[in-house]
Design a protein around this motif. Sequence first.
Motif, PDB file in Angstrom:
ATOM      1  N   ILE A 339       0.830  -1.205   0.000  1.00  0.00           N
ATOM      2  CA  ILE A 339       0.000   0.000   0.000  1.00  0.00           C
ATOM      3  C   ILE A 339       0.862   1.250   0.000  1.00  0.00           C
ATOM      4  O   ILE A 339       1.955   1.278   0.583  1.00  0.00           O
ATOM      5  N   ARG A 340       0.374   2.280  -0.681  1.00  0.00           N
ATOM      6  CA  ARG A 340       0.925   3.623  -0.605  1.00  0.00           C
ATOM      7  C   ARG A 340      -0.226   4.558  -0.254  1.00  0.00           C
ATOM      8  O   ARG A 340      -1.299   4.509  -0.876  1.00  0.00           O
ATOM      9  N   VAL A 341      -0.002   5.389   0.755  1.00  0.00           N
ATOM     10  CA  VAL A 341      -1.049   6.285   1.243  1.00  0.00           C
ATOM     11  C   VAL A 341      -0.667   7.716   0.896  1.00  0.00           C
ATOM     12  O   VAL A 341       0.399   8.202   1.287  1.00  0.00           O
ATOM     13  N   LYS A 342      -1.555   8.375   0.152  1.00  0.00           N
ATOM     14  CA  LYS A 342      -1.296   9.747  -0.304  1.00  0.00           C
ATOM     15  C   LYS A 342      -2.228  10.722   0.405  1.00  0.00           C
ATOM     16  O   LYS A 342      -3.448  10.513   0.456  1.00  0.00           O
ATOM     17  N   VAL A 343      -1.651  11.774   0.940  1.00  0.00           N
ATOM     18  CA  VAL A 343      -2.409  12.828   1.612  1.00  0.00           C
ATOM     19  C   VAL A 343      -2.371  14.083   0.752  1.00  0.00           C
ATOM     20  O   VAL A 343      -1.305  14.513   0.311  1.00  0.00           O
ATOM     21  N   ARG A 366       0.863  -4.305   8.330  1.00  0.00           N
ATOM     22  CA  ARG A 366       0.363  -5.438   7.530  1.00  0.00           C
ATOM     23  C   ARG A 366      -1.161  -5.406   7.437  1.00  0.00           C
ATOM     24  O   ARG A 366      -1.720  -5.708   6.385  1.00  0.00           O
ATOM     25  N   LYS A 367      -1.817  -5.058   8.523  1.00  0.00           N
ATOM     26  CA  LYS A 367      -3.278  -5.008   8.522  1.00  0.00           C
ATOM     27  C   LYS A 367      -3.795  -3.875   7.637  1.00  0.00           C
ATOM     28  O   LYS A 367      -4.739  -4.051   6.863  1.00  0.00           O
ATOM     29  N   VAL A 368      -3.187  -2.699   7.757  1.00  0.00           N
ATOM     30  CA  VAL A 368      -3.613  -1.549   6.963  1.00  0.00           C
ATOM     31  C   VAL A 368      -3.465  -1.836   5.473  1.00  0.00           C
ATOM     32  O   VAL A 368      -4.256  -1.365   4.647  1.00  0.00           O
ATOM     33  N   ALA A 369      -2.476  -2.639   5.106  1.00  0.00           N
ATOM     34  CA  ALA A 369      -2.196  -2.922   3.701  1.00  0.00           C
ATOM     35  C   ALA A 369      -3.234  -3.820   3.051  1.00  0.00           C
ATOM     36  O   ALA A 369      -3.365  -3.809   1.821  1.00  0.00           O
ATOM     37  N   VAL A 398      -3.187   3.569  -2.875  1.00  0.00           N
ATOM     38  CA  VAL A 398      -2.951   2.644  -3.975  1.00  0.00           C
ATOM     39  C   VAL A 398      -2.450   1.358  -3.343  1.00  0.00           C
ATOM     40  O   VAL A 398      -1.390   1.346  -2.710  1.00  0.00           O
ATOM     41  N   ASN A 399      -3.242   0.317  -3.449  1.00  0.00           N
ATOM     42  CA  ASN A 399      -2.788  -0.935  -2.834  1.00  0.00           C
ATOM     43  C   ASN A 399      -3.259  -2.146  -3.621  1.00  0.00           C
ATOM     44  O   ASN A 399      -4.216  -2.084  -4.395  1.00  0.00           O
ATOM     45  N   HIS A 400      -2.535  -3.224  -3.409  1.00  0.00           N
ATOM     46  CA  HIS A 400      -2.845  -4.491  -4.049  1.00  0.00           C
ATOM     47  C   HIS A 400      -2.804  -5.588  -2.993  1.00  0.00           C
ATOM     48  O   HIS A 400      -1.964  -5.554  -2.098  1.00  0.00           O
ATOM     49  N   VAL A 401      -3.725  -6.511  -3.128  1.00  0.00           N
ATOM     50  CA  VAL A 401      -3.901  -7.561  -2.117  1.00  0.00           C
ATOM     51  C   VAL A 401      -3.977  -8.914  -2.793  1.00  0.00           C
ATOM     52  O   VAL A 401      -4.482  -9.027  -3.922  1.00  0.00           O
ATOM     53  N   LYS A 402      -3.465  -9.919  -2.108  1.00  0.00           N
ATOM     54  CA  LYS A 402      -3.707 -11.285  -2.562  1.00  0.00           C
ATOM     55  C   LYS A 402      -4.223 -12.109  -1.384  1.00  0.00           C
ATOM     56  O   LYS A 402      -3.842 -11.887  -0.229  1.00  0.00           O
TER      57      LYS A 402
END
Length: 439
Positions: A339-343, A366-369, A398-402
């Motif tokens: 994840i990348r967090v943009k403000v 890890r949880k936030v992602a 912007v995030n990706h999960v599996k």
Amino acid sequence: MQNQFLFRKIDNAQLVTFRIFYGLLISAECYGAIATGWVRRTLVEPKFTFSFIGFEWLQPLPGNGMYIYFAIMGTLGILITLGYKYRFNAFLFAFMWAGVYLMQKTSYNNHYYLLMLLAFIMAMLPASRDVSLDSKLNPGFRSKTMYNYIRWLIILQLFIVYTYASVAKLYGDWLDFSIIEILMRGKQDYWLIGDFLQLEWVHKIVAVFGILFDLLVVPALLWKPTRNIFLGLSIFFHLFNSIVFQIGIFPYLSLAFIVFFYDPKTIRKIFLRNKGAEITNEVVYPKNHKLLIGALSIYFVVQLILPLRHHTFSDDVLWTEEGHRMSWRMMLRSRSGNIRVKVVIKKTGQTNFVKLDDHLTKKQRRKVACYPDFTWQFAQYLKKEYARNGEDIEVYVVNHVKVNGSKYAEFIDPDVDLASVPWKHFSHNEWIRSSPGKE
């Protein structure tokens, strides 16, 4: 007929014995949480905790407060074992444990939820009427009987837990053993058994046994011809879980429940070494017994419906996580994400990318992602942090999960400002992308 069954008096040896085990185990859980560093890692070191949404006001005590909090709960466990001022101490523990459960979910576990339910159930039961300081200090309080519904209340709760746990395993990644392989992969370094746990045939046995054991254990313990067989299987199953998955007291709590399936005379002979009551099968209706039946009926209807709520959402619970908690979906998936967090500061349009290490512990990151409610809550946290400096912001990710062995896929809509959208408890949050299989 139903009321006669529920309110028939029976020997209370099962409940009294379970109270002793229950108190010892919760004491071990609470003192152990301090000794192993769980309290430090989960409640002391984080700058803030991810509480259940709606319970943000529940935050850890400052300084050494949470160590004291857990020490008090451990002491309450000892007092429950001794049966001293049982009702007060059992309720106090129940509320304190509920506070811990609701103030953090980074270390969420279905077993913590079960213990919360059990704590309130036990607090309402007459578990200190025998073999207790309460009965010794007040002989008139002593009784060797209880209502039959008490035993069946515990058994029905266990039946719900185990049955839903079994049914939840009937999905592709469990049935093709791939999730077992993933879960065991992290156990390769275990002394003596690490390599054994990597064998394919072991994965197959674990998968099939897990489904069948959860489905059959309660009926089999109720039926006398299979009771001792499943006692042996239960000991193996729960000790295996304790060693391999290291889930605290709960394998042993599950074993303690077995006292409710054996004849009270057997329980007294093994554990209490005293004579039981002369049971005459008399039926004695307590005051407001209809109200009691109504309350228990509502409770169990909720327990039956709650694990099914994920079916009301529009996507797969394994992907969205909506409706996962409090549904006995145990050890079903492995999630990972990036994840990348943009403000974006609204007034100036300035854009910053958040350095997660400045705000979160490793486990929280890890949880936030990869868990949507954590991501949303982190956005709300950032909004409050910036507001303290008089700045109004937007938060995009912007995030990706599996999930399990799947490929990484986009999880959250990158064009949605998570700081401005509300969290929906009872319907799907549209900013969660559809699962890859639905696209």
